[in-house]
Design a protein around this motif. Structure first.
Motif, mmCIF file in Angstrom:
data_model
loop_
_atom_site.group_PDB
_atom_site.id
_atom_site.type_symbol
_atom_site.label_atom_id
_atom_site.label_comp_id
_atom_site.label_asym_id
_atom_site.label_seq_id
_atom_site.Cartn_x
_atom_site.Cartn_y
_atom_site.Cartn_z
ATOM 1 N N GLY A 118 -31.999 3.468 0.359
ATOM 2 C CA GLY A 118 -31.127 3.789 1.461
ATOM 3 C C GLY A 118 -32.063 2.783 2.617
ATOM 4 N N ILE A 119 -31.879 3.037 3.764
ATOM 5 C CA ILE A 119 -32.451 2.134 4.884
ATOM 6 C C ILE A 119 -33.897 2.341 5.435
ATOM 7 C CG2 ILE A 119 -30.101 1.654 5.600
ATOM 8 C CD1 ILE A 119 -30.413 3.327 8.026
ATOM 9 N N SER A 120 -34.325 3.623 5.064
ATOM 10 C CA SER A 120 -35.510 3.899 5.609
ATOM 11 C C SER A 120 -36.688 2.675 5.467
ATOM 12 C CB SER A 120 -36.226 5.254 5.071
ATOM 13 O OG SER A 120 -36.162 5.059 3.736
ATOM 14 N N LYS A 121 -36.638 2.342 4.288
ATOM 15 C CA LYS A 121 -37.729 1.109 4.074
ATOM 16 C C LYS A 121 -37.491 -0.001 5.046
ATOM 17 C CE LYS A 121 -37.933 2.424 -0.805
ATOM 18 N NZ LYS A 121 -37.103 3.622 -0.606
ATOM 19 N N PHE A 122 -36.368 -0.321 5.509
ATOM 20 C CA PHE A 122 -36.261 -1.284 6.472
ATOM 21 C C PHE A 122 -36.844 -0.864 7.884
ATOM 22 C CE2 PHE A 122 -32.372 -2.846 3.951
ATOM 23 C CZ PHE A 122 -32.970 -4.035 3.528
ATOM 24 N N GLN A 123 -36.617 0.791 8.066
ATOM 25 C CA GLN A 123 -36.964 1.323 9.369
ATOM 26 C C GLN A 123 -38.464 1.109 9.135
ATOM 27 O OE1 GLN A 123 -35.007 4.747 9.007
ATOM 28 N NE2 GLN A 123 -33.533 4.195 10.545
ATOM 29 N N ASP A 124 -39.282 1.474 8.195
ATOM 30 C CA ASP A 124 -40.725 1.415 8.170
ATOM 31 C C ASP A 124 -41.309 0.056 8.458
ATOM 32 O OD1 ASP A 124 -41.204 4.158 7.743
ATOM 33 O OD2 ASP A 124 -41.203 3.736 5.486
ATOM 34 N N LEU A 125 -40.729 -0.983 7.763
ATOM 35 C CA LEU A 125 -40.868 -2.546 8.171
ATOM 36 C C LEU A 125 -40.666 -2.885 9.522
ATOM 37 C CD1 LEU A 125 -39.681 -4.125 4.946
ATOM 38 C CD2 LEU A 125 -42.295 -3.733 5.474
ATOM 39 N N ARG A 126 -39.569 -2.309 10.245
ATOM 40 C CA ARG A 126 -39.212 -2.800 11.405
ATOM 41 C C ARG A 126 -40.384 -2.204 12.394
ATOM 42 N NH1 ARG A 126 -34.376 -3.949 13.544
ATOM 43 N NH2 ARG A 126 -34.945 -2.590 15.149
ATOM 44 N N GLU A 127 -40.678 -0.898 12.378
ATOM 45 C CA GLU A 127 -41.836 -0.389 13.110
ATOM 46 C C GLU A 127 -43.211 -1.151 12.884
ATOM 47 O OE1 GLU A 127 -42.285 3.844 11.894
ATOM 48 O OE2 GLU A 127 -40.247 4.206 12.330
ATOM 49 N N ALA A 128 -43.305 -1.297 11.620
ATOM 50 C CA ALA A 128 -44.700 -2.368 11.503
ATOM 51 C C ALA A 128 -44.691 -3.457 12.237
ATOM 52 C CB ALA A 128 -44.949 -2.432 10.008
ATOM 53 N N ILE A 129 -43.422 -4.337 12.122
ATOM 54 C CA ILE A 129 -43.432 -5.429 12.951
ATOM 55 C C ILE A 129 -43.232 -5.250 14.349
ATOM 56 C CG2 ILE A 129 -41.438 -7.280 13.490
ATOM 57 C CD1 ILE A 129 -40.671 -6.848 10.702
ATOM 58 N N GLU A 130 -42.815 -4.222 15.012
ATOM 59 C CA GLU A 130 -42.902 -4.012 16.297
ATOM 60 C C GLU A 130 -44.369 -3.791 16.733
ATOM 61 O OE1 GLU A 130 -40.649 -4.119 18.847
ATOM 62 O OE2 GLU A 130 -39.145 -4.678 17.290
ATOM 63 N N ASP A 131 -45.281 -3.035 15.892
ATOM 64 C CA ASP A 131 -46.444 -2.829 16.205
ATOM 65 C C ASP A 131 -47.164 -4.109 16.085
ATOM 66 O OD1 ASP A 131 -48.915 -1.085 16.411
ATOM 67 O OD2 ASP A 131 -49.371 -1.546 14.571
ATOM 68 N N PHE A 132 -46.998 -4.969 15.034
ATOM 69 C CA PHE A 132 -47.573 -6.588 15.180
ATOM 70 C C PHE A 132 -47.275 -7.049 16.475
ATOM 71 C CE2 PHE A 132 -46.865 -11.045 14.330
ATOM 72 C CZ PHE A 132 -48.212 -11.243 13.751
ATOM 73 N N LYS A 133 -46.125 -6.861 17.090
ATOM 74 C CA LYS A 133 -45.718 -7.747 18.482
ATOM 75 C C LYS A 133 -46.551 -7.072 19.470
ATOM 76 C CE LYS A 133 -41.119 -7.269 18.204
ATOM 77 N NZ LYS A 133 -39.748 -7.392 18.473
ATOM 78 N N THR A 134 -47.316 -5.919 19.464
ATOM 79 C CA THR A 134 -48.037 -5.716 20.411
ATOM 80 C C THR A 134 -49.162 -6.488 20.782
ATOM 81 O OG1 THR A 134 -49.179 -4.052 19.064
ATOM 82 C CG2 THR A 134 -47.117 -3.250 20.064
ATOM 83 N N THR A 135 -49.578 -7.119 19.913
ATOM 84 C CA THR A 135 -50.844 -8.091 19.842
ATOM 85 C C THR A 135 -50.368 -9.390 20.641
ATOM 86 O OG1 THR A 135 -50.343 -9.249 17.841
ATOM 87 C CG2 THR A 135 -51.858 -7.460 17.696
ATOM 88 N N GLY A 136 -49.064 -9.581 20.918
ATOM 89 C CA GLY A 136 -48.622 -10.663 21.708
ATOM 90 C C GLY A 136 -48.411 -11.878 20.792
#
Length: 617
Positions: A118-136
């Motif tokens: 299912g799509i939960s793995k995509f969601q985990d990766l998306r959350e990690a990417i959003e966290d990565f973007k907090t560094t600018g």
């Protein structure tokens, strides 16, 4: 003279062969000694590099074990089904977030075919990417074209580029099965089915030519939950509404025609793609951002596999800290021992026992990603978890993409159950299925006959059928199995059997609905479950330890060689931005493989199965 002549030739060949083998052995020994003395040659991470995240094949919790030699052959023949560990991607993103050597993250999705469960793995990766973007730091997505799943991941990027000749389209979500009843009837194969549960549709492919209304009702509900979640995530990332997405999907043909049949242009005009760009143009764009690489032929970049080699600790040093043990249970549940990719009742129980006997382990988190399987094997696993609880250890289940039927059975009596809102779970039901082949054999003149000392001695034979008495015995066992399922869920969830039965009957639920119904305690990811397990165990200073099968030194050496080769191929693929697998051939091959694997894994000693048949296609 002739004999002596051939004898001398043979001796020459024999000596030469022995000499060659000796030289090869000495060469291998020299390289091994050099490796031990000098240590591994770690990849270099140039300052300001782009980290290329280019997953290939299917995203999985745990990569499927394949014999190293068979893996080499399959890779050479092009028959290997690639998989990418979600945790490799998550680790790479986490390391890169605070790494000054990494200036930008590039998502390259061409070789990504989907996610197991299912799509939960995509969601985990998306959350990690959003966290990565907090560094600018910026995240850029690039693709020749985008499938729905590829775009779901890519939409988390700051900028999304696509080839001018590419296209993208949303098709929604579906649950489609292949039904064999008419074919089995023509062949004369008798499929004896025993089940409990109105919604237990796992056996329908063998007894129907279409999906039942009950199955359609259940499937469309949980599919709707998953689809709505995906739309909301994409809309939020692209600063649009789900109504905008619905309009694009429902009116795609008209939008396509309005753009002269140019799907790439339509995607840009509708706000899903930022810019159309060729491969050469993308390389130039990235060179301007991060600079040239050492070869002066492309931009400065490193693939995530090489990056992990450079940044991951080489040795996982033991410590005296309290531990939360994580055990991954991914795949079909079968009786006996299995390697990674399939859940063996005995082998998974051994991993639990290893954690249970470790005094430093205060809590066990089971990461379940399974549609179920053998009822007996599921109970072998659950009973080992119960023993850990009796000995004072906290047991928490973290459901991944799927934790249904047998996947729910092993989870039901945990101290706490976590799921993603899009987890496929429930399917509390049980069935048995036994095919017999007396009719086709009789038609070609093959018959079976004999005698037995009791009515049970010849009550079942795959070539002559099942007696009515044995059918009743199996059905009675199946009904007992369903009652046991209700009982253990009622015990684990603090509900009555009647309350469980009302939401059971083999029905599949989304994680969100399961939480509302009480089948799940909390919604969250693996990290949330680990944090909660630590709190329940009253520990604060702890480390997380994944409990895995120990592999032999030879297997490790061959695996490392394979990983080096794959990393090089991965970077080449990222540079070329091209997928080498024909999607139609891959899809057909996967369907045939799934049917074969399903039948081959039906090895429960009591012919009783807890399976949801609920993978999303």
């Amino acid at each position: 003279m002739i004999g002596r002549f051939f004898y001398r030739i043979w001796k020459t060949v024999d000596v030469a062969g022995r000499l060659l083998i000796g030289l090869i052995a000495i060469t291998i020994l020299v390289f091994m000694v050099r490796g031990c003395v000098s240590g591994p040659d770690l990849p270099k991470v140039s300052d300001g590099s782009a980290l290329i995240l280019n997953p290939a094949g299917t995203l999985v919790e745990q990569t499927t074990y394949m014999d190293p030699i068979e893996e080499v052959i399959a890779d050479a023949q092009g028959t290997k089904s690639p998989e990418t560990s979600m945790y490799d991607l998550l680790d790479a993103i986490e390391y890169a977030k605070n790494d000054d050597s990494i200036s930008v993250l590039v998502l390259q999705t061409n070789n990504l075919t989907g996610a197991y469960g299912g799509i939960s793995k995509f969601q985990d990766l998306r959350e990690a990417i959003e966290d990565f973007k907090t560094t600018g730091k910026k995240v850029i997505a690039i693709g020749d074209w985008y499938s729905q799943g590829q775009y779901y991941l890519a939409s988390s990027a700051d900028e999304i580029y696509m080839n001018p000749q590419g296209s993208m389209m949303f098709e929604g979500m579906a649950r489609t099965g292949t039904y064999f009843k008419s074919a089995l009837d023509k062949l004369g194969v008798n499929v004896h089915v025993f089940r409990v549960g109105t919604f237990k549709s796992a056996v329908e492919p063998f007894i129907r030519d279409d999906m039942s209304e009950a199955a359609k009702e259940a499937n469309i509900e949980w599919l709707g939950d998953l689809w709505q979640s995906m739309k909301q995530d994409i809309a939020a990332s692209r600063d649009m509404t789900t109504a905008d997405m619905d309009n694009f999907i429902e009116n795609y043909l008209e939008i396509l025609k309005a753009n002269d049949g140019n799907g790439a242009k339509a995607a840009v005009e509708s706000g899903f793609i930022d810019k159309l760009i060729s491969r050469a143009e993308f390389r130039d764009l990235m060179i301007n951002q991060v600079g040239l690489n050492d070869k002066q032929d492309s931009y400065k970049a490193i693939g995530f596999k090489d990056y992990l080699k450079a940044r991951r600790p080489l040795i996982d040093m033991p410590s005296s800290k309290d531990k939360v043990a994580v055990i991954i249970a991914k795949g079909e549940i079968v009786d006996g021992s299995r390697k990674e990719g399939t859940i063996g009742g005995d082998s998974t129980a051994r991993l639990i026992r290893k954690a249970r006997l470790d005094n430093s382990v205060k809590a066990i988190v089971m990461r379940v990603d399974s549609p179920g399987g053998s009822a007996f094997a599921s109970e072998v696993i659950r009973s080992e978890l119960v023993q850990a609880q009796k000995e004072g250890k906290i047991v928490v289940t973290s459901m991944a993409g799927m934790a249904a039927s047998g996947g729910y059975w092993i989870s039901a009596t945990s101290d706490e159950i976590w799921a993603h809102p899009t987890t496929i779970t429930g399917s509390i039901g049980i069935f048995g299925m036994v095919p017999t082949f007396e009719e086709p054999l009789n038609k070609i003149g093959i018959h079976r006959d004999g005698v037995g000392t009791t009515k049970w001695a010849r009550s079942f034979d795959v070539m002559s059928g099942i007696s009515d008495d044995l059918k009743e015995v199996i059905q009675t066992n199946i009904e007992k199995g369903y009652d046991d399922f209700l009982s253990l869920v009622a015990e684990g969830r603090d509900m009555t059997k009647a309350e469980v039965d009302a939401i059971a009957q083999g029905r599949v639920w989304s994680g969100e609905d399961a939480h509302r119904l009480g089948l799940v305690d909390k919604l969250g990811d693996l990290d949330d479950a680990i944090d909660s397990a630590a709190k329940l165990a009253n520990i604060s200073d702890y480390e997380v330890r994944f409990v895995e099968r120990e592999i032999s030194p030879t297997e490790q050496m061959i695996r490392e060689i394979m990983q080096n080769t794959e990393a090089q191929a991965s970077m080449q693929s990222a540079s070329n931005l091209s997928a080498k697998t024909n999607p139609m051939i891959h899809a057909l091959g996967q369907q045939l493989k799934e049917v074969y694997t399903l039948i081959n894994n039906y090895n429960d000693p009591n012919h009783a199965y807890l399976h949801c048949m609920c993978e999303v296609k």
